[in-house]
Design a protein around this motif. Structure first.
Motif, PDB file in Angstrom:
ATOM      1  N   GLN A 193       0.911  -1.353  -0.034  1.00 44.07           N
ATOM      2  CA  GLN A 193      -0.050  -0.084   0.177  1.00 44.07           C
ATOM      3  C   GLN A 193       0.748   1.309  -0.061  1.00 44.07           C
ATOM      4  O   GLN A 193       0.582   2.378  -0.961  1.00 44.07           O
ATOM      5  CB  GLN A 193      -0.699   0.039   1.090  1.00 44.07           C
TER       6      GLN A 193
ATOM      7  N   LEU B 123       4.558   2.280  -7.887  1.00 47.08           N
ATOM      8  CA  LEU B 123       4.385   1.244  -8.579  1.00 47.08           C
ATOM      9  C   LEU B 123       3.540   1.281  -9.703  1.00 47.08           C
ATOM     10  O   LEU B 123       3.703   0.823 -10.968  1.00 47.08           O
ATOM     11  CB  LEU B 123       3.902  -0.095  -7.678  1.00 47.08           C
ATOM     12  N   LYS B 124       2.387   1.646  -9.364  1.00 44.73           N
ATOM     13  CA  LYS B 124       1.375   2.221 -10.565  1.00 44.73           C
ATOM     14  C   LYS B 124       1.930   3.148 -11.671  1.00 44.73           C
ATOM     15  O   LYS B 124       1.907   2.899 -12.917  1.00 44.73           O
ATOM     16  CB  LYS B 124       0.074   2.883  -9.892  1.00 44.73           C
ATOM     17  N   LEU B 125       2.698   4.045 -11.060  1.00 44.82           N
ATOM     18  CA  LEU B 125       3.375   5.132 -11.876  1.00 44.82           C
ATOM     19  C   LEU B 125       4.161   4.367 -12.820  1.00 44.82           C
ATOM     20  O   LEU B 125       4.369   4.461 -14.232  1.00 44.82           O
ATOM     21  CB  LEU B 125       3.831   6.095 -11.300  1.00 44.82           C
TER      22      LEU B 125
ATOM     23  N   LEU C 292       2.595   1.599  -3.560  1.00 47.99           N
ATOM     24  CA  LEU C 292       1.351   1.300  -4.648  1.00 47.99           C
ATOM     25  C   LEU C 292       1.392   2.703  -5.622  1.00 47.99           C
ATOM     26  O   LEU C 292       1.435   2.482  -6.828  1.00 47.99           O
ATOM     27  CB  LEU C 292      -0.054   1.131  -4.152  1.00 47.99           C
ATOM     28  N   ARG C 293       1.585   3.741  -4.960  1.00 49.38           N
ATOM     29  CA  ARG C 293       1.566   4.844  -5.957  1.00 49.38           C
ATOM     30  C   ARG C 293       2.742   4.913  -6.965  1.00 49.38           C
ATOM     31  O   ARG C 293       2.632   4.880  -7.989  1.00 49.38           O
ATOM     32  CB  ARG C 293       1.516   5.938  -5.267  1.00 49.38           C
TER      33      ARG C 293
ATOM     34  N   LYS D 127      -6.291  -7.663  -1.737  1.00 52.26           N
ATOM     35  CA  LYS D 127      -4.947  -7.022  -1.895  1.00 52.26           C
ATOM     36  C   LYS D 127      -4.200  -6.935  -0.662  1.00 52.26           C
ATOM     37  O   LYS D 127      -3.160  -7.120  -0.443  1.00 52.26           O
ATOM     38  CB  LYS D 127      -4.988  -5.860  -2.553  1.00 52.26           C
TER      39      LYS D 127
ATOM     40  N   HIS E 289       8.937  -4.267  -7.316  1.00 52.24           N
ATOM     41  CA  HIS E 289       8.548  -5.267  -6.815  1.00 52.24           C
ATOM     42  C   HIS E 289       9.237  -6.043  -5.920  1.00 52.24           C
ATOM     43  O   HIS E 289       9.009  -6.501  -4.784  1.00 52.24           O
ATOM     44  CB  HIS E 289       8.189  -6.311  -7.724  1.00 52.24           C
TER      45      HIS E 289
ATOM     46  N   SER F  88       3.852   0.487 -19.694  1.00 51.40           N
ATOM     47  CA  SER F  88       2.862   0.028 -20.790  1.00 51.40           C
ATOM     48  C   SER F  88       2.972   0.934 -21.760  1.00 51.40           C
ATOM     49  O   SER F  88       2.552   0.413 -22.813  1.00 51.40           O
ATOM     50  CB  SER F  88       1.751   0.050 -19.733  1.00 51.40           C
TER      51      SER F  88
ATOM     52  N   GLN G 187       4.671   1.168 -13.533  1.00 50.99           N
ATOM     53  CA  GLN G 187       3.813   0.263 -14.674  1.00 50.99           C
ATOM     54  C   GLN G 187       3.235   0.900 -15.615  1.00 50.99           C
ATOM     55  O   GLN G 187       3.093   0.457 -16.941  1.00 50.99           O
ATOM     56  CB  GLN G 187       2.738  -0.673 -13.684  1.00 50.99           C
ATOM     57  N   ARG G 188       2.531   2.090 -15.348  1.00 55.09           N
ATOM     58  CA  ARG G 188       1.896   2.762 -16.439  1.00 55.09           C
ATOM     59  C   ARG G 188       3.290   3.396 -17.315  1.00 55.09           C
ATOM     60  O   ARG G 188       2.647   3.331 -18.774  1.00 55.09           O
ATOM     61  CB  ARG G 188       1.245   4.103 -15.662  1.00 55.09           C
TER      62      ARG G 188
END
Length: 172
Positions: free
Chosen positions: A8, A14-16, A11-12, A99, A53, A22, A18-19
């Motif tokens: 948690q 990680l999302k960034l 996560l911010r 999660k 990760h 992509s 991963q974006r």
């Protein structure tokens, strides 16, 4: 112990990352297996995501080892609930606590705790978790209506009022 919520907290980021991954393009050339080869920038970004990760995983594992060491050093007998973690995840149906359950890493912690306890000659006892948080620790009465996870305070007709987790610990 409070849940440190390693995923948690990261996560911010990680999302960034991963974006960003992509959006990176494949080079376009097909390799021998018919899969497009990665461009250098995509490979670099993939490594960044993998490192993040790995950092989360290693931080969680470090916490597990330190907590298990603390428990084994301070207690001769450790009693824990034998939770059906996979069943808890399957019952959620892809929503809610999945999660968070994965983030805690209970199964991993239990394995580490048992390993450390055996090594130190201490005892770990697994207890059936059925009704441990529902039943009153003072009078042994079960409530007529089951408590949900949102109900954090245990209140009984006998006058007992305490934190739900503390009540469960007394029952265990």
């Amino acid at each position: 112990l409070d849940n440190p919520r390693f995923l948690q907290k990261n996560l911010r980021n990680l999302k960034l990352e991963q974006r960003k991954l992509s959006k990176k393009k494949y080079k376009g050339q097909l390799n021998k297996q018919g899969i497009p080869s990665e461009g250098k920038n995509r490979e670099k970004q993939r490594v960044r995501v993998a490192k993040l990760h790995r950092k989360i995983s290693r931080t969680r594992e470090d916490f597990h080892f330190k907590t298990a060491h603390y428990l084994v050093s301070n207690y001769d007998k450790i009693i824990i609930e034998d939770l059906d973690i996979q069943g808890m995840i399957d019952n959620e149906g892809g929503r809610g606590l999945n999660k968070s359950i994965y983030d805690v890493g209970w199964a991993s912690f239990v394995q580490i705790l048992i390993f450390k306890a055996e090594k130190a000659g201490k005892e770990v006892v697994m207890v059936d978790p059925k009704n441990t948080s529902q039943m009153c620790s003072e009078c042994g009465k079960l409530p007529e209506v089951r408590k949900t996870l949102r109900n954090r305070i245990h209140k009984c007709d006998c006058g007992t009022e305490l934190d739900r987790d503390h009540n469960a610990a007394k029952n265990i």
